[in-house]
Design a protein around this motif. Structure first.
Motif, PDB file in Angstrom:
ATOM      1  N   LEU A  21       0.807  -1.218   0.000  1.00 32.33           N
ATOM      2  CA  LEU A  21       0.000   0.000   0.000  1.00 32.33           C
ATOM      3  C   LEU A  21       0.845   1.275   0.000  1.00 32.33           C
ATOM      4  O   LEU A  21       0.318   2.366   0.236  1.00 32.33           O
ATOM      5  CB  LEU A  21      -0.949   0.019   1.210  1.00 32.33           C
ATOM      6  N   GLU A  22       2.131   1.155  -0.288  1.00 31.31           N
ATOM      7  CA  GLU A  22       2.975   2.340  -0.377  1.00 31.31           C
ATOM      8  C   GLU A  22       2.451   3.236  -1.502  1.00 31.31           C
ATOM      9  O   GLU A  22       2.166   2.766  -2.593  1.00 31.31           O
ATOM     10  CB  GLU A  22       4.422   1.931  -0.648  1.00 31.31           C
ATOM     11  N   ARG A  23       2.311   4.499  -1.225  1.00 35.11           N
ATOM     12  CA  ARG A  23       1.714   5.445  -2.169  1.00 35.11           C
ATOM     13  C   ARG A  23       2.754   6.437  -2.674  1.00 35.11           C
ATOM     14  O   ARG A  23       3.929   6.308  -2.407  1.00 35.11           O
ATOM     15  CB  ARG A  23       0.547   6.190  -1.509  1.00 35.11           C
ATOM     16  N   ARG A  24       2.298   7.450  -3.303  1.00 34.03           N
ATOM     17  CA  ARG A  24       3.177   8.492  -3.850  1.00 34.03           C
ATOM     18  C   ARG A  24       4.145   9.004  -2.785  1.00 34.03           C
ATOM     19  O   ARG A  24       3.782   9.118  -1.632  1.00 34.03           O
ATOM     20  CB  ARG A  24       2.340   9.649  -4.389  1.00 34.03           C
ATOM     21  N   ARG A  25       5.320   9.337  -3.204  1.00 33.99           N
ATOM     22  CA  ARG A  25       6.370   9.839  -2.312  1.00 33.99           C
ATOM     23  C   ARG A  25       6.663   8.876  -1.165  1.00 33.99           C
ATOM     24  O   ARG A  25       7.039   9.277  -0.075  1.00 33.99           O
ATOM     25  CB  ARG A  25       6.003  11.227  -1.781  1.00 33.99           C
ATOM     26  N   LYS A  26       6.409   7.588  -1.388  1.00 38.10           N
ATOM     27  CA  LYS A  26       6.680   6.524  -0.411  1.00 38.10           C
ATOM     28  C   LYS A  26       5.850   6.658   0.865  1.00 38.10           C
ATOM     29  O   LYS A  26       6.263   6.254   1.950  1.00 38.10           O
ATOM     30  CB  LYS A  26       8.167   6.441  -0.106  1.00 38.10           C
ATOM     31  N   ILE A  27       4.657   7.227   0.733  1.00 45.10           N
ATOM     32  CA  ILE A  27       3.739   7.339   1.867  1.00 45.10           C
ATOM     33  C   ILE A  27       3.173   5.959   2.167  1.00 45.10           C
ATOM     34  O   ILE A  27       2.756   5.237   1.270  1.00 45.10           O
ATOM     35  CB  ILE A  27       2.584   8.313   1.541  1.00 45.10           C
ATOM     36  N   THR A  28       3.149   5.602   3.448  1.00 38.81           N
ATOM     37  CA  THR A  28       2.546   4.334   3.866  1.00 38.81           C
ATOM     38  C   THR A  28       1.431   4.630   4.874  1.00 38.81           C
ATOM     39  O   THR A  28       1.457   5.655   5.556  1.00 38.81           O
ATOM     40  CB  THR A  28       3.587   3.403   4.512  1.00 38.81           C
ATOM     41  N   PRO A  29       0.437   3.750   4.962  1.00 38.25           N
ATOM     42  CA  PRO A  29      -0.634   3.954   5.942  1.00 38.25           C
ATOM     43  C   PRO A  29      -0.090   3.972   7.370  1.00 38.25           C
ATOM     44  O   PRO A  29       0.951   3.390   7.662  1.00 38.25           O
ATOM     45  CB  PRO A  29      -1.541   2.740   5.737  1.00 38.25           C
ATOM     46  N   THR A  30      -0.799   4.630   8.229  1.00 37.56           N
ATOM     47  CA  THR A  30      -0.487   4.628   9.649  1.00 37.56           C
ATOM     48  C   THR A  30      -1.736   4.193  10.403  1.00 37.56           C
ATOM     49  O   THR A  30      -2.832   4.171   9.853  1.00 37.56           O
ATOM     50  CB  THR A  30       0.000   6.010  10.135  1.00 37.56           C
ATOM     51  N   ASP A  31      -1.570   3.845  11.650  1.00 37.35           N
ATOM     52  CA  ASP A  31      -2.725   3.459  12.459  1.00 37.35           C
ATOM     53  C   ASP A  31      -2.983   4.527  13.511  1.00 37.35           C
ATOM     54  O   ASP A  31      -2.109   5.328  13.828  1.00 37.35           O
ATOM     55  CB  ASP A  31      -2.510   2.098  13.114  1.00 37.35           C
ATOM     56  N   ILE A  32      -4.185   4.535  14.014  1.00 37.92           N
ATOM     57  CA  ILE A  32      -4.587   5.407  15.111  1.00 37.92           C
ATOM     58  C   ILE A  32      -5.099   4.491  16.208  1.00 37.92           C
ATOM     59  O   ILE A  32      -6.001   3.690  15.984  1.00 37.92           O
ATOM     60  CB  ILE A  32      -5.690   6.391  14.656  1.00 37.92           C
ATOM     61  N   ASP A  33      -4.515   4.600  17.386  1.00 36.35           N
ATOM     62  CA  ASP A  33      -4.912   3.700  18.474  1.00 36.35           C
ATOM     63  C   ASP A  33      -6.197   4.124  19.159  1.00 36.35           C
ATOM     64  O   ASP A  33      -6.939   3.288  19.659  1.00 36.35           O
ATOM     65  CB  ASP A  33      -3.789   3.575  19.503  1.00 36.35           C
ATOM     66  N   GLY A  34      -6.471   5.425  19.201  1.00 30.15           N
ATOM     67  CA  GLY A  34      -7.685   5.894  19.843  1.00 30.15           C
ATOM     68  C   GLY A  34      -8.233   7.116  19.142  1.00 30.15           C
ATOM     69  O   GLY A  34      -7.476   7.955  18.652  1.00 30.15           O
ATOM     70  N   PHE A  35      -9.549   7.207  19.076  1.00 31.09           N
ATOM     71  CA  PHE A  35     -10.217   8.321  18.404  1.00 31.09           C
ATOM     72  C   PHE A  35     -11.551   8.555  19.089  1.00 31.09           C
ATOM     73  O   PHE A  35     -12.325   7.626  19.269  1.00 31.09           O
ATOM     74  CB  PHE A  35     -10.422   7.962  16.929  1.00 31.09           C
ATOM     75  N   ILE A  36     -11.792   9.802  19.497  1.00 32.74           N
ATOM     76  CA  ILE A  36     -13.072  10.179  20.086  1.00 32.74           C
ATOM     77  C   ILE A  36     -13.678  11.275  19.220  1.00 32.74           C
ATOM     78  O   ILE A  36     -13.042  12.296  18.967  1.00 32.74           O
ATOM     79  CB  ILE A  36     -12.921  10.680  21.538  1.00 32.74           C
ATOM     80  N   ASP A  37     -14.905  11.059  18.781  1.00 30.52           N
ATOM     81  CA  ASP A  37     -15.646  12.006  17.946  1.00 30.52           C
ATOM     82  C   ASP A  37     -16.802  12.544  18.779  1.00 30.52           C
ATOM     83  O   ASP A  37     -17.707  11.802  19.153  1.00 30.52           O
ATOM     84  CB  ASP A  37     -16.159  11.278  16.700  1.00 30.52           C
ATOM     85  N   TYR A  38     -16.765  13.827  19.078  1.00 32.75           N
ATOM     86  CA  TYR A  38     -17.811  14.474  19.856  1.00 32.75           C
ATOM     87  C   TYR A  38     -18.881  15.025  18.913  1.00 32.75           C
ATOM     88  O   TYR A  38     -19.034  16.239  18.761  1.00 32.75           O
ATOM     89  CB  TYR A  38     -17.221  15.578  20.735  1.00 32.75           C
TER      90      TYR A  38
END
Length: 134
Positions: A21-38
């Protein structure tokens, strides 16, 4: 003992591999461990790191970009990194992690020794005082 929010803990050890899944300019996905949407009014993002493990440049930049994007859209947002020393065979209890650094108002700053739970409560109090509906 508190009820756990993880519905399938045995899946927790299953790695999601971003190979291919490496993208343009060698960008790779990252993960997010926690997310709160108010309810679309404010957002908190956080990531767990073992003590001594650095946050990669790409992951740090991703948090900056997403927080800045929310702010440009007229919402409140922040991100923080918390540290733990939990053995790999045990669950990391996020609320007890110590906030190491946070991204707030356009810059990274050192944490103040608060737990994740305490940090979230402080952020919520600030936003509520500013009139944000959480």
């Amino acid at each position: 003992m508190e009820d756990r929010l993880i519905k399938f803990p045995e899946r927790n050890s299953q790695i999601i591999d971003f190979i291919g899944l490496e993208r343009r300019r060698k960008i790779t996905p990252t993960d997010i461990d926690g997310f709160i949407d108010y309810n679309g009014n404010a957002f908190i993002y956080f990531d767990a790191k073992v003590e001594g493990v650095p946050v990669s440049y790409g992951q740090r930049k991703a948090y900056e970009n997403i927080v800045n994007s929310h702010i440009k859209g007229g919402n409140k947002a922040c991100a923080f990194i918390f540290r733990h020393n939990t053995p790999h065979e045990e669950s990391v209890i996020a609320k007890d992690g110590i906030v190491d650094e946070y991204y707030w108002k356009g810059k990274w700053a050192s944490g103040n020794g608060n737990t994740v739970f305490q940090a979230i409560e402080l952020i919520e109090a600030i936003w509520e005082n500013e009139g944000v509906k959480l």
